[in-house]
Design an enzyme around this catalytic site. Structure first.
Site, PDB file in Angstrom:
ATOM      1  N   LYS A 185      -2.776  -2.327   7.787  1.00  0.00           N
ATOM      2  CA  LYS A 185      -4.128  -2.176   8.310  1.00  0.00           C
ATOM      3  C   LYS A 185      -4.309  -3.013   9.574  1.00  0.00           C
ATOM      4  O   LYS A 185      -3.743  -4.103   9.697  1.00  0.00           O
ATOM      5  CB  LYS A 185      -5.157  -2.603   7.256  1.00  0.00           C
ATOM      6  CG  LYS A 185      -5.477  -1.505   6.247  1.00  0.00           C
ATOM      7  CD  LYS A 185      -6.685  -1.892   5.418  1.00  0.00           C
ATOM      8  CE  LYS A 185      -7.087  -0.749   4.494  1.00  0.00           C
ATOM      9  NZ  LYS A 185      -8.283  -1.094   3.695  1.00  0.00           N
TER      10      LYS A 185
ATOM     11  N   HIS B  34      -3.832  -8.788   3.889  1.00  0.00           N
ATOM     12  CA  HIS B  34      -5.276  -8.857   4.011  1.00  0.00           C
ATOM     13  C   HIS B  34      -5.670  -9.735   5.195  1.00  0.00           C
ATOM     14  O   HIS B  34      -5.016 -10.745   5.473  1.00  0.00           O
ATOM     15  CB  HIS B  34      -5.904  -9.425   2.737  1.00  0.00           C
ATOM     16  CG  HIS B  34      -5.894  -8.463   1.596  1.00  0.00           C
ATOM     17  ND1 HIS B  34      -5.917  -8.858   0.278  1.00  0.00           N
ATOM     18  CD2 HIS B  34      -5.865  -7.095   1.572  1.00  0.00           C
ATOM     19  CE1 HIS B  34      -5.911  -7.791  -0.509  1.00  0.00           C
ATOM     20  NE2 HIS B  34      -5.876  -6.720   0.262  1.00  0.00           N
TER      21      HIS B  34
ATOM     22  N   TYR C 280      -9.415  -8.021  -5.601  1.00  0.00           N
ATOM     23  CA  TYR C 280      -8.321  -7.517  -6.419  1.00  0.00           C
ATOM     24  C   TYR C 280      -8.228  -8.276  -7.741  1.00  0.00           C
ATOM     25  O   TYR C 280      -7.762  -7.741  -8.736  1.00  0.00           O
ATOM     26  CB  TYR C 280      -6.986  -7.678  -5.674  1.00  0.00           C
ATOM     27  CG  TYR C 280      -6.685  -6.581  -4.691  1.00  0.00           C
ATOM     28  CD1 TYR C 280      -7.628  -6.182  -3.746  1.00  0.00           C
ATOM     29  CD2 TYR C 280      -5.449  -5.959  -4.674  1.00  0.00           C
ATOM     30  CE1 TYR C 280      -7.353  -5.190  -2.836  1.00  0.00           C
ATOM     31  CE2 TYR C 280      -5.159  -4.960  -3.765  1.00  0.00           C
ATOM     32  CZ  TYR C 280      -6.112  -4.580  -2.844  1.00  0.00           C
ATOM     33  OH  TYR C 280      -5.840  -3.596  -1.942  1.00  0.00           O
TER      34      TYR C 280
ATOM     35  N   ARG D  44       0.853  -1.181   0.000  1.00  0.00           N
ATOM     36  CA  ARG D  44       0.000   0.000   0.000  1.00  0.00           C
ATOM     37  C   ARG D  44       0.894   1.239   0.000  1.00  0.00           C
ATOM     38  O   ARG D  44       1.977   1.230   0.606  1.00  0.00           O
ATOM     39  CB  ARG D  44      -0.908   0.020   1.226  1.00  0.00           C
ATOM     40  CG  ARG D  44      -1.829  -1.191   1.359  1.00  0.00           C
ATOM     41  CD  ARG D  44      -2.644  -1.088   2.647  1.00  0.00           C
ATOM     42  NE  ARG D  44      -3.577  -2.223   2.794  1.00  0.00           N
ATOM     43  CZ  ARG D  44      -3.304  -3.324   3.481  1.00  0.00           C
ATOM     44  NH1 ARG D  44      -2.126  -3.460   4.082  1.00  0.00           N
ATOM     45  NH2 ARG D  44      -4.196  -4.299   3.573  1.00  0.00           N
TER      46      ARG D  44
ATOM     47  N   ARG E 260      -0.906  -1.880  -6.846  1.00  0.00           N
ATOM     48  CA  ARG E 260      -1.125  -3.019  -5.934  1.00  0.00           C
ATOM     49  C   ARG E 260      -2.045  -4.043  -6.588  1.00  0.00           C
ATOM     50  O   ARG E 260      -1.789  -5.250  -6.533  1.00  0.00           O
ATOM     51  CB  ARG E 260      -1.714  -2.488  -4.635  1.00  0.00           C
ATOM     52  CG  ARG E 260      -2.021  -3.511  -3.556  1.00  0.00           C
ATOM     53  CD  ARG E 260      -2.346  -2.756  -2.268  1.00  0.00           C
ATOM     54  NE  ARG E 260      -3.027  -3.568  -1.271  1.00  0.00           N
ATOM     55  CZ  ARG E 260      -2.414  -4.331  -0.363  1.00  0.00           C
ATOM     56  NH1 ARG E 260      -1.089  -4.412  -0.373  1.00  0.00           N
ATOM     57  NH2 ARG E 260      -3.104  -5.008   0.543  1.00  0.00           N
TER      58      ARG E 260
ATOM     59  N   HIS F  80      -2.893   3.379  -6.348  1.00  0.00           N
ATOM     60  CA  HIS F  80      -3.276   2.147  -5.649  1.00  0.00           C
ATOM     61  C   HIS F  80      -3.402   0.975  -6.611  1.00  0.00           C
ATOM     62  O   HIS F  80      -3.277  -0.188  -6.203  1.00  0.00           O
ATOM     63  CB  HIS F  80      -4.602   2.360  -4.912  1.00  0.00           C
ATOM     64  CG  HIS F  80      -4.996   1.203  -4.041  1.00  0.00           C
ATOM     65  ND1 HIS F  80      -4.321   0.880  -2.880  1.00  0.00           N
ATOM     66  CD2 HIS F  80      -5.983   0.274  -4.170  1.00  0.00           C
ATOM     67  CE1 HIS F  80      -4.879  -0.190  -2.328  1.00  0.00           C
ATOM     68  NE2 HIS F  80      -5.883  -0.579  -3.085  1.00  0.00           N
TER      69      HIS F  80
END
Length: 311
Positions: free
Chosen positions: A167, A276, A285, A142, A245, A242
């Site tokens: 995250k 994730h 994705y 990211r 990614r 982004h």
């Protein structure tokens, strides 16, 4: 109003303890409290929340709905403490679901973007953005993780990056390809030559010798996209930083299928690599890539026809 300010600090602390960063919500809620202060209000009401959420008057409905949702979360917390605070109901402001379609870059487009960094103003800015774009393309990090890297997180002798700003507070390590290690070594050497001495711990630095700021990175990338002539493929599919990614994830799975590897095993590994929490996030994705969906469908057809096992 000091009471609301204190309660906002407690609310943010609680939410962050659950893994949320809340950088944008914190700014918006601070603005909301300024709005209440300006009008002499000490209790959150539906009217005050709506009045503030619908700013600016020319704003998009999705932005208004997002602003109201930020207030709703805080108001729910406040209402549990003092029922005098009102919680705006969901659906008060219309919100149209809108999720961007990933723009999958070709290798040539990525190379062109990196080449375009030569047009930036200073040698430091040129090498910073060339290296940053290359790192995002080859690791699938990211952008926030990349600009949060500290110098101690980049172990070039061991060929690894440590990501501490993922995250939900997750930390993970990424192994680097030799060419990526070489590029990062080159950047580190040129950073030492061109960057002012500020004592920052950041690996990627600005012309002022400070850590890069996301909005500035985004704006510079957008300028590079314009210079290279990359154009949207549809109203919802525009080249974004982004999407480097997304591109990494899709290419990883395409390579797995080309090598006749077990797709489910590779998907699980890829999900962990990307940071994730659930493989379902990784699937999003991949679902926008027609080539990948075609390969998966082909394997399913073979399986249904009595051929090899679906993998």
């Amino acid at each position: 109003m000091t009471g609301l300010r204190d309660q906002l600090a407690d609310y943010l602390t609680l939410r962050r303890a659950l893994g949320y960063r809340l950088q944008r919500p914190e700014k918006l809620l601070d603005q909301f409290l300024e709005h209440l202060e300006h009008h002499g209000e000490e209790v959150v009401t539906v009217v005050s929340a709506l009045d503030w959420a619908r700013l600016p008057a020319s704003g998009a409905s999705n932005w208004w709905a997002y602003r109201l949702g930020v207030v709703r979360g805080f108001a729910t917390y406040l209402h549990a403490i003092d029922p005098a605070h009102e919680v705006p109901a969901t659906g008060l402001l219309p919100q149209r679901p809108l999720r961007a379609s990933p723009y999958l870059y070709s290798d040539a487009e990525i190379a062109t973007l990196i080449a375009a960094t030569a047009t930036l103003r200073t040698p430091l800015r040129q090498v910073t953005f060339a290296t940053l774009i290359g790192l995002l393309a080859t690791t699938g990090m990211r952008i926030g993780e990349a600009i949060s890297l500290d110098r101690g997180d980049v172990d070039l002798a061991g060929g690894r990056l440590t990501i501490r700003s993922g995250k939900f507070g997750k930390t993970r390590q990424l192994a680097l390809h030799p060419t990526t290690i070489e590029a990062l070594n080159t950047y580190r050497r040129l950073r030492g030559r061109f960057a002012p001495r500020t004592g920052t711990s950041a690996f990627f630095v600005s012309m002022a010798g400070t850590r890069l700021i996301y909005c500035n990175v985004h704006n510079t990338f957008h300028r590079l996209v314009q210079l290279t002539g990359l154009s949207p493929r549809s109203p919802s599919c525009r080249p974004r930083i982004h999407d480097l990614r997304h591109t990494f994830a899709v290419k990883t799975m395409l390579d797995a299928y080309a090598a006749d590897e077990d797709g489910q095993t590779r998907l699980t590994l890829l999900s962990t690599w990307l940071g994730h929490v659930h493989p379902a996030s990784t699937y999003w994705y991949l679902s926008a890539a027609p080539e990948l969906m075609a390969l998966a469908a082909g394997r399913l057809e073979t399986h249904l026809a009595g051929g090899s096992e679906v993998r």
